[in-house]
Design a protein around this motif. Structure first.
Motif, PDB file in Angstrom:
ATOM      1  N   GLU A 262       4.687  11.136   1.105  1.00 38.89           N
ATOM      2  CA  GLU A 262       5.016  11.609   2.564  1.00 38.89           C
ATOM      3  C   GLU A 262       6.536  11.154   2.874  1.00 38.89           C
ATOM      4  O   GLU A 262       6.854  11.731   3.853  1.00 38.89           O
ATOM      5  CB  GLU A 262       3.833  11.117   3.503  1.00 38.89           C
ATOM      6  N   ASN A 263       6.778  10.206   2.450  1.00 43.33           N
ATOM      7  CA  ASN A 263       7.992   9.350   3.092  1.00 43.33           C
ATOM      8  C   ASN A 263       8.641   8.663   1.935  1.00 43.33           C
ATOM      9  O   ASN A 263       8.002   8.262   1.105  1.00 43.33           O
ATOM     10  CB  ASN A 263       7.842   9.025   4.387  1.00 43.33           C
ATOM     11  N   ASP A 264       9.973   8.085   2.325  1.00 45.43           N
ATOM     12  CA  ASP A 264      10.602   7.349   1.364  1.00 45.43           C
ATOM     13  C   ASP A 264       9.919   5.843   1.237  1.00 45.43           C
ATOM     14  O   ASP A 264       9.930   5.397  -0.031  1.00 45.43           O
ATOM     15  CB  ASP A 264      11.957   6.873   1.799  1.00 45.43           C
ATOM     16  N   ASP A 295       3.688  -0.333   4.598  1.00 50.10           N
ATOM     17  CA  ASP A 295       3.790   1.250   4.569  1.00 50.10           C
ATOM     18  C   ASP A 295       2.686   1.442   5.663  1.00 50.10           C
ATOM     19  O   ASP A 295       1.240   1.597   5.228  1.00 50.10           O
ATOM     20  CB  ASP A 295       3.480   1.833   3.544  1.00 50.10           C
ATOM     21  N   SER A 298       2.488   6.007   6.511  1.00 46.16           N
ATOM     22  CA  SER A 298       1.839   7.451   5.816  1.00 46.16           C
ATOM     23  C   SER A 298       0.359   7.388   6.260  1.00 46.16           C
ATOM     24  O   SER A 298      -0.593   6.800   6.591  1.00 46.16           O
ATOM     25  CB  SER A 298       1.801   6.976   4.319  1.00 46.16           C
TER      26      SER A 298
END
Ligand code: ZN
Length: 675
Positions: A262-264, A295, A298
């Motif tokens: 979903e993201n870095d 994280d 997410s």
């Protein structure tokens, strides 16, 4: 490294009687002492295609380590599972006889336990059929379908495994947690090879540890210990190491998942996990854990790896497990309120100020919906998880705590009208409390236990975090439960709007005491003692407050129609007792007081009154319920268009228990029988 700050509480005693909200069929199968349920995954359809594809690949990775867990639990597990599956699928005789049914039940129990020992009681499962019958069935299977060792004949193989299946004294217990014995030699699990003694193992790891290191790795977490030519060595579970046949496909599936991150941040988490599987380096695992705990944005999340150490009597070696999940945003408002107030709870707890966290860091709590459970989370699954386990990572980076609400929901729905509360609860007053508040307070207690309880308190400088030895899991669970019990009755919860009124906590108190003093005994065979850490913790708490409250009759065991019941006379006083015990258990942990800790456990947590035990078993047997429950997963399927592109992922809820287990053995049976 010990099960210290983590937890996977599998307990669910909620027996609520409400009307079903839909006609989803929760119950899949029932046999021995087990009931198999199905859980729903609400909200899956509304996820984006990218999120669904991420879940799809993480789910596959989460199923691929199943054989690892079987092998970790006992060195004969894979060979016996493969043999029993071969018999079950190839047998040409009458499949309706009692003996064949018993054989089927034995195989179903092996699947459930991920091996030949009871998943909870740890004792070896005894077959309900005779050795002669087994041999007659065995003759139906050709050599090519059996896990023979090189050069071994089918007769030689039979001579090797039959005693393991039928002789109760061989590999009798998966994990021996206490007693005046060598815990390594008496445990049947496969974390330590034959020939090693507990002294040798302890000395080996003591030499590795540097007391001055404030950020130690979790020693021994991802390896089996062996003695080769007189020298003790770790066989590391990694690509190119032990279990590489299963770890390679896991890595390959994780690599596919990276593309849908979903993201870095999440991408970095998955990539670091891959690096850890490739190197087996525990420093990399710590880096991974730090990334993972950080994280929090997410929506999709997962656990995949060697995480929990309950199965190792020394609390170092971790079993393989996985959960794949996404956030339940609505319910997470509740846990966010709790975690936002974490410092308030820490400051106001009845614990000595010296043992409190001055600054509670990074407690993030959410409610999740699982989409797949695997390894040691399957089929018996936790209802709450708090990770990572490393004490210094928790201290410096915080932890992630989750309540798995689609699982608690399924338990709750499947329990409707079971007759349990009618049999064991003292009166309509308590039954009404449980009916009205039970589901809310159950989930709240899990939230408090996971998000605040395990995260609270400190260990004084210089105290060995492993110093409580085999008592550490029980005491840690007691600490977390007590934190939850103390605060569930606090006016603060009402102020935060988490409970509807000041009566609600009584539902949890009643259920906890009834369970700890009586009804959890339905899980234990007559004549045995309490073994499992969560059960010991509950009995420890219940018996301690019962005893300390006896002069004032805070809690009583009363007789009615020849039956025993728990009666709580003074809920407020009971709360004070929970607080007192919390202060003492925290002191034991903070100071590493092994003597006081072991006395507490041995005095309250282990022994059972045989007469009460017999009574509870007899009453329970008449209800025809199962003391243990687990789940099948929904089947995730890719939907492709004419060009072969994936256009959707859908869930299928129709797969049965046997079907699923046989399919997993076939599709994810990566390991040879002997490793
Ligand atoms: Zn716990």
């Amino acid at each position: 490294m010990t099960a210290i700050a983590m937890c996977a509480c599998t307990e669910q005693t909620s027996k609520r009687t409400t009307q079903p909200e839909n006609d989803f069929n929760y119950v899949v199968d029932q046999f021995a002492d087990l009931q198999i349920l199905r859980y729903q995954v609400p909200g899956f359809e509304s996820l984006s295609l990218q999120q669904k594809q991420l879940l799809y690949h993480l789910s596959r990775a989460g199923l691929m380590g199943r054989d690892i867990l079987f092998d970790q639990n006992c060195r004969y597990n894979l060979a016996i599972r493969q043999t029993m599956e071969a018999i079950y699928t190839k047998y040409q005789g009458d499949r309706e006889t009692d003996e064949f049914k018993a054989l089927e039940t034995y195989l179903k129990r092996i699947w459930f336990s991920n091996g030949i020992h009871h998943h909870y009681g740890e004792d070896k499962l005894m077959p309900g059929f005779t050795p002669d019958y087994f041999i007659s069935c065995y003759r139906h299977v050709s050599a090519s379908d059996l896990p023979l060792r090189p050069g071994q004949t089918t007769d030689q193989f039979l001579m090797e495994i039959a005693p393991v299946i039928f002789n109760p004294t061989i590999l009798a217990k998966k994990t021996v947690q206490s007693g005046n014995v060598d815990l390594i030699r008496t445990s049947a699990n496969n974390y330590y090879e034959e020939g090693l003694t507990q002294k040798e193992v302890e000395a080996f790891y003591d030499r590795m540890k540097d007391p001055a290191d404030s950020t130690p790795v979790s020693y021994g977490l991802n390896s089996r210990l062996a003695k080769v030519n007189g020298e003790i060595v770790e066989k590391v579970w990694k690509v190119g190491g032990l279990y590489t046949q299963a770890i390679e496909p896991i890595v390959s599936e994780l690599q596919k998942a990276v593309a849908y991150a979903e993201n870095d941040t999440q991408k970095a988490v998955i990539e670091k996990l891959i690096e850890y599987y490739q190197t087996g380096d525990l420093k990399t695992f710590d880096e991974y854990s730090i990334l993972w705990v950080g994280d929090t944005d997410s929506e999709v999340d997962f656990v995949n790896g060697f995480i929990e150490t309950y199965g190792d009597p020394l609390g170092m070696k971790a079993s393989w497990e996985s959960t794949v999940n996404f956030i339940n945003k609505e319910a997470t408002k509740r846990t966010k309120l709790i975690s936002d107030n974490a410092q308030w709870f820490e400051d106001h707890s009845p614990v000595d100020d010296r043992f409190k966290k001055k600054e509670v860091k990074g407690v993030t709590a959410k409610v999740i919906t699982v989409a797949t459970i695997g390894g040691d989370c399957y089929p018996a699954t936790p209802i709450g998880i708090n990770l990572p386990n490393s004490n210094w990572i928790r201290r410096d980076y915080g932890s992630k705590s989750v309540t798995i609400e689609n699982i608690t929901e399924a338990y709750d729905r499947a329990s409707q009208g079971s007759g349990f509360n009618e049999e064991f609860v003292w009166s309509d007053v308590e039954r009404e409390l449980i009916r009205k508040y039970g589901f809310i307070t159950d989930n709240l207690h899990t939230d408090l236990h996971e998000c605040l309880g395990h995260g609270s308190g400190i260990i004084l400088p210089g105290v060995d975090p492993d110093g409580l030895k085999s008592y550490s899991s029980t005491l840690e669970e007691a600490r977390a439960d007590l934190f939850g019990l103390y605060y569930i009755a606090d006016p603060k919860l009402l102020e935060l709007g988490l409970v509807p009124d000041q009566e609600a906590y009584k539902a949890e108190y009643y259920k906890f005491m009834m369970n700890g003093l009586m009804t959890q005994l339905v899980r234990i065979e007559q004549g045995k003692e309490v073994e499992e850490a969560h059960m010991r913790n509950r009995q420890l708490i219940a018996k301690w407050v019962f005893e300390k409250g006896t002069p004032e009759q805070v809690v009583e065991l009363k007789q009615k129609d020849g039956k025993t019941f728990v009666v709580i006379n003074d809920y407020e006083r009971l709360r004070k007792l929970f607080g007192q015990l919390l202060a003492e258990v925290q002191r034991i942990k903070s100071e590493g007081d092994l003597v006081a800790g072991s006395q507490l456990v041995e005095a309250y947590a282990v022994k059972i009154d045989p007469a009460l035990h017999a009574e509870v078993l007899e009453r329970y047997a008449r209800l025809n319920l199962s003391p243990y429950r687990g789940f099948v997963n929904p089947v995730m399927k890719e939907v492709t268009n004419k060009k072969g592109e994936v256009v959707d992922i859908v869930l299928d809820y129709t797969e049965g228990y046997t079907e699923q287990m046989l399919r997993y053995s076939k599709e994810y049976g990566f390991l040879p029988a002997y490793n």
